[in-house]
Design a protein around this motif. Structure first.
Motif, PDB file in Angstrom:
ATOM      1  N   ALA A  32      45.693 -12.333 122.005  1.00  0.00           N
ATOM      2  CA  ALA A  32      46.850 -12.935 122.666  1.00  0.00           C
ATOM      3  C   ALA A  32      47.395 -12.014 123.749  1.00  0.00           C
ATOM      4  CB  ALA A  32      47.938 -13.251 121.641  1.00  0.00           C
ATOM      5  N   ALA A  33      47.400 -10.710 123.513  1.00  0.00           N
ATOM      6  CA  ALA A  33      47.873  -9.752 124.512  1.00  0.00           C
ATOM      7  C   ALA A  33      47.021  -9.831 125.772  1.00  0.00           C
ATOM      8  CB  ALA A  33      47.868  -8.338 123.943  1.00  0.00           C
ATOM      9  N   VAL A  34      45.705  -9.908 125.596  1.00  0.00           N
ATOM     10  CA  VAL A  34      44.803 -10.026 126.744  1.00  0.00           C
ATOM     11  C   VAL A  34      45.059 -11.348 127.470  1.00  0.00           C
ATOM     12  CG1 VAL A  34      42.372 -10.257 127.429  1.00  0.00           C
ATOM     13  CG2 VAL A  34      43.045  -8.498 125.778  1.00  0.00           C
ATOM     14  N   ALA A  35      45.165 -12.433 126.710  1.00  0.00           N
ATOM     15  CA  ALA A  35      45.389 -13.749 127.314  1.00  0.00           C
ATOM     16  C   ALA A  35      46.708 -13.790 128.081  1.00  0.00           C
ATOM     17  CB  ALA A  35      45.369 -14.825 126.228  1.00  0.00           C
ATOM     18  N   LEU A  36      47.753 -13.206 127.524  1.00  0.00           N
ATOM     19  CA  LEU A  36      49.049 -13.177 128.202  1.00  0.00           C
ATOM     20  C   LEU A  36      48.999 -12.360 129.489  1.00  0.00           C
ATOM     21  CD1 LEU A  36      51.328 -12.771 125.087  1.00  0.00           C
ATOM     22  CD2 LEU A  36      51.255 -14.751 126.620  1.00  0.00           C
ATOM     23  N   ALA A  37      48.323 -11.211 129.434  1.00  0.00           N
ATOM     24  CA  ALA A  37      48.205 -10.365 130.625  1.00  0.00           C
ATOM     25  C   ALA A  37      47.447 -11.096 131.734  1.00  0.00           C
ATOM     26  CB  ALA A  37      47.518  -9.050 130.274  1.00  0.00           C
ATOM     27  N   ILE A  38      46.341 -11.735 131.361  1.00  0.00           N
ATOM     28  CA  ILE A  38      45.534 -12.452 132.353  1.00  0.00           C
ATOM     29  C   ILE A  38      46.310 -13.652 132.897  1.00  0.00           C
ATOM     30  CG2 ILE A  38      43.469 -13.875 132.667  1.00  0.00           C
ATOM     31  CD1 ILE A  38      42.090 -12.014 130.600  1.00  0.00           C
ATOM     32  N   SER A  39      46.913 -14.429 132.018  1.00  0.00           N
ATOM     33  CA  SER A  39      47.648 -15.621 132.438  1.00  0.00           C
ATOM     34  C   SER A  39      48.827 -15.275 133.331  1.00  0.00           C
ATOM     35  CB  SER A  39      48.153 -16.392 131.216  1.00  0.00           C
ATOM     36  OG  SER A  39      47.067 -16.884 130.470  1.00  0.00           O
ATOM     37  N   GLY A  40      49.472 -14.151 133.056  1.00  0.00           N
ATOM     38  CA  GLY A  40      50.627 -13.742 133.844  1.00  0.00           C
ATOM     39  C   GLY A  40      50.284 -13.124 135.181  1.00  0.00           C
ATOM     40  N   GLY A  41      49.004 -12.909 135.438  1.00  0.00           N
ATOM     41  CA  GLY A  41      48.587 -12.247 136.670  1.00  0.00           C
ATOM     42  C   GLY A  41      48.630 -13.106 137.917  1.00  0.00           C
ATOM     43  N   GLY A  42      48.714 -14.431 137.743  1.00  0.00           N
ATOM     44  CA  GLY A  42      48.843 -15.319 138.887  1.00  0.00           C
ATOM     45  C   GLY A  42      47.550 -15.780 139.539  1.00  0.00           C
ATOM     46  N   ALA A  43      46.396 -15.283 139.102  1.00  0.00           N
ATOM     47  CA  ALA A  43      45.126 -15.671 139.730  1.00  0.00           C
ATOM     48  C   ALA A  43      44.538 -16.947 139.134  1.00  0.00           C
ATOM     49  CB  ALA A  43      44.105 -14.541 139.598  1.00  0.00           C
ATOM     50  N   LEU A  44      45.070 -17.365 137.976  1.00  0.00           N
ATOM     51  CA  LEU A  44      44.485 -18.506 137.284  1.00  0.00           C
ATOM     52  C   LEU A  44      45.406 -19.720 137.311  1.00  0.00           C
ATOM     53  CD1 LEU A  44      43.031 -16.767 134.103  1.00  0.00           C
ATOM     54  CD2 LEU A  44      41.891 -17.243 136.271  1.00  0.00           C
ATOM     55  N   ALA A  45      44.790 -20.880 137.463  1.00  0.00           N
ATOM     56  CA  ALA A  45      45.518 -22.136 137.353  1.00  0.00           C
ATOM     57  C   ALA A  45      45.626 -22.553 135.891  1.00  0.00           C
ATOM     58  CB  ALA A  45      44.813 -23.219 138.155  1.00  0.00           C
ATOM     59  N   SER A  46      44.638 -22.160 135.086  1.00  0.00           N
ATOM     60  CA  SER A  46      44.665 -22.461 133.654  1.00  0.00           C
ATOM     61  C   SER A  46      43.855 -21.415 132.897  1.00  0.00           C
ATOM     62  CB  SER A  46      44.107 -23.858 133.377  1.00  0.00           C
ATOM     63  OG  SER A  46      42.714 -23.897 133.643  1.00  0.00           O
ATOM     64  N   PHE A  47      44.250 -21.205 131.631  1.00  0.00           N
ATOM     65  CA  PHE A  47      43.550 -20.275 130.744  1.00  0.00           C
ATOM     66  C   PHE A  47      43.768 -20.758 129.323  1.00  0.00           C
ATOM     67  CE2 PHE A  47      43.013 -16.388 128.238  1.00  0.00           C
ATOM     68  CZ  PHE A  47      41.842 -15.886 128.785  1.00  0.00           C
ATOM     69  N   GLU A  48      42.705 -21.114 128.636  1.00  0.00           N
ATOM     70  CA  GLU A  48      42.769 -21.619 127.265  1.00  0.00           C
ATOM     71  C   GLU A  48      41.840 -20.781 126.393  1.00  0.00           C
ATOM     72  OE1 GLU A  48      41.424 -25.647 127.447  1.00  0.00           O
ATOM     73  OE2 GLU A  48      42.827 -26.168 129.038  1.00  0.00           O
ATOM     74  N   THR A  49      42.292 -20.464 125.187  1.00  0.00           N
ATOM     75  CA  THR A  49      41.482 -19.672 124.277  1.00  0.00           C
ATOM     76  C   THR A  49      41.364 -20.389 122.939  1.00  0.00           C
ATOM     77  OG1 THR A  49      42.182 -17.627 125.340  1.00  0.00           O
ATOM     78  CG2 THR A  49      41.219 -17.420 123.163  1.00  0.00           C
ATOM     79  N   THR A  50      40.156 -20.437 122.403  1.00  0.00           N
ATOM     80  CA  THR A  50      39.870 -21.039 121.111  1.00  0.00           C
ATOM     81  C   THR A  50      39.343 -19.966 120.174  1.00  0.00           C
ATOM     82  OG1 THR A  50      39.293 -23.132 122.164  1.00  0.00           O
ATOM     83  CG2 THR A  50      38.482 -22.788 119.920  1.00  0.00           C
ATOM     84  N   VAL A  51      39.924 -19.884 118.979  1.00  0.00           N
ATOM     85  CA  VAL A  51      39.407 -18.976 117.951  1.00  0.00           C
ATOM     86  C   VAL A  51      38.164 -19.628 117.360  1.00  0.00           C
ATOM     87  CG1 VAL A  51      39.891 -17.804 115.774  1.00  0.00           C
ATOM     88  CG2 VAL A  51      41.738 -18.191 117.405  1.00  0.00           C
TER      89      VAL A  51
END
Length: 108
Positions: A65-84
């Protein structure tokens, strides 16, 4: 360690920047996951709904989740979804445990 499948799409601005300055973003993804003690197993670009996919391994859900939040907050992505992802053994255990759940359908 748990495995995670991520699907992402870049913004048009990100594609424009990558067109002018091509960059292997798998190196960045590898650094992100390694910073939390994980491993990048794969990075692919694709046609379709999502621009790319990653297969990650992380110590736990909070680390991913920390990685996903950092990436999502970076502004380069329109969408980011993660599945366990579950292993076969984990799924078999869940199937056995499902029998113990006393599910009641709505209105029953």
């Amino acid at each position: 360690m748990p495995l995670y499948l991520s699907r992402f799409s870049y913004t048009p601005e990100t594609w424009a920047r990558l067109t002018v300055h091509p960059e292997d973003r798998s190196k960045a993804a590898q650094a992100y996951i390694e910073s939390v003690g994980g491993k990048l197993h794969g990075f692919w670009y694709a046609f379709g709904t999502h621009d790319g996919y990653n297969l990650w391994e992380a110590p736990d859900n909070v680390s991913m989740a920390a990685v996903a939040l950092a990436i999502s907050g970076g502004g380069a992505l329109a969408s980011f979804e993660t599945t366990v992802l579950l292993t076969i053994d984990e799924t078999m255990d869940a199937l056995r445990r499902a029998e113990q759940v006393q599910y009641r359908p709505p209105g029953a």
